[in-house]
Design an enzyme around this catalytic site. Structure first.
Site, PDB file in Angstrom:
ATOM      1  N   HIS A   9     -10.901  -5.770   8.280  1.00 13.60           N
ATOM      2  CA  HIS A   9     -11.557  -5.521   6.999  1.00 13.60           C
ATOM      3  C   HIS A   9     -12.797  -4.631   7.131  1.00 13.60           C
ATOM      4  CE1 HIS A   9      -9.271  -9.234   6.207  1.00 13.60           C
ATOM      5  NE2 HIS A   9      -9.265  -8.859   4.938  1.00 13.60           N
ATOM      6  N   GLU A  28       0.812  -1.212   0.000  1.00  9.09           N
ATOM      7  CA  GLU A  28       0.000   0.000   0.000  1.00  9.09           C
ATOM      8  C   GLU A  28       0.849   1.267   0.000  1.00  9.09           C
ATOM      9  OE1 GLU A  28      -2.443  -3.313   0.784  1.00  9.09           O
ATOM     10  OE2 GLU A  28      -0.646  -2.665   1.880  1.00  9.09           O
TER      11      GLU A  28
END
Length: 353
Positions: A145, A76
């Site tokens: 998540h 990321e």
């Protein structure tokens, strides 16, 4: 097309209607933007051949090629860093972070580089990048998540933060974000990815079930950033919400018979403070609802703004209904969500004062 659907569109650009869910609307926005501007590039983990974990980029690589829609490593920090460089070079990258929970390794690039590039270069360089990411609960993803980190980004000068609540808004807002010369965080509430949900109660909705979708025009249209959407009109109280919570509060008010002025904020930065002030001054009461944790959540900023600007119009204290200050639970996520019980109790408390 009704007036409600078209008020954000120039009359010359109103197009035919279709019913799309949010995933399809986001895909359509990317397709329209890429078709209009060769500088728009989509990148991220599994966004190419696979079409994204939620299928938001399905078919784009086949249509536009591997140089404009390409997969990246699971990195990321690297994804955001490359996007910053692409933006400075003149492209308009749209990186996808697969889940908002994974955006933290890229914070330094977003905060120290993307957000400050225009200021540091005295306007010579900009970072016209739109970071897309699904956020919030709805799939039993737990603390890795399902987080809602929007407040972190609203604190950073130079970043814009956008959260759609409908497919219509998702498409129009995303196109506006892609064309904006500043970096934007575009959070997509995964709980309503597949359309307006029917199970807002304290029980789960099957996340992959296809519900009725919203009407989304064909072709190109934009919704300006910084303009809230009035969901319902009412004189009893003002409710401020965004993302999934817009649908929840609307359903609760409908069932309780409460005539509320519900504002879907759409964008947290820039914020439509004028619409908020006008509504609260008219109703004299304000409830704020969001899924993120309570402490230092964006609702705290909204509460402060309403109190500062509308104090002499308030007939009751500003109330907040939020997620809890706990790690996000897997099996108990529907108890974590602000639901009809807690929202209903808050409404009763405000109206009783």
């Amino acid at each position: 097309m009704s007036e409600t659907r078209t008020k954000d569109l120039p009359a010359t650009e109103q197009q035919d209607e279709r019913r799309l869910n949010m995933i399809e609307a986001i895909n359509d926005a990317l397709d329209v933007s890429m078709g209009r501007d060769d500088d728009v590039v989509v990148m991220g983990e599994d966004v190419g051949y696979f079409g994204g974990v939620f299928r938001c980029t399905a078919g784009l690589q086949e249509k536009y090629g591997k140089t404009r829609v390409f997969d990246t490593p699971i990195n990321e920090c690297g994804i955001i860093a490359v996007a910053v460089g692409m933006g400075a070079y003149g492209l308009r990258p749209v990186p996808e972070i697969q889940f908002a929970d994974y955006i933290y390794p890229g914070l330094d690039q977003l905060i120290s580089e993307a957000a400050r590039l225009r200021y540091r270069s005295a306007g010579e360089y900009v970072a016209p990048m739109t970071v897309r990411s699904p956020f919030g609960g709805g799939i039993f993803g737990g603390q890795t998540h399902s987080q809602s980190p929007e407040a972190i980004f609203t604190h950073v000068s130079g970043l814009k933060t956008v959260i759609p609540a409908t497919p219509y808004d998702a498409k129009g807002l995303l196109i506006s974000c892609i064309e904006d010369n500043d970096p934007v965080i575009f959070f997509e509430p995964k709980r309503i990815y597949n359309g307006p949900f029917s199970g807002y109660y304290d029980k789960p909705v099957q996340p992959w079930k296809k519900f009725d979708a919203s009407v989304v025009p064909e072709g190109y249209y934009k919704i300006p950033l910084g303009k809230a959407r009035q969901v319902t009109e009412g004189e009893q109280l003002t409710i401020l919400a965004y993302g999934t919570m817009v649908h929840v509060v609307e359903a609760v008010c409908r069932e309780k018979g409460v005539e509320a002025d519900i504002l879907d904020l759409r964008t947290l930065v820039p914020l439509d403070i004028e619409a908020i002030e006008a509504s609260v001054e008219r109703t004299g009461r304000c409830l704020i609802v969001h899924e993120a944790t309570r402490t230092s959540g964006f609702g705290a900023e909204l509460s402060a703004l309403v109190t500062e600007r509308c104090f002499y119009h308030l007939e009751a204290p500003v109330e907040r209904v939020t997620g809890f200050d706990t790690p996000y639970p897997h099996s108990l996520e529907w108890a974590y969500f602000p639901g009809p019980i807690r929202i209903g109790e808050a409404i009763d408390k405000i109206l009783k004062d």
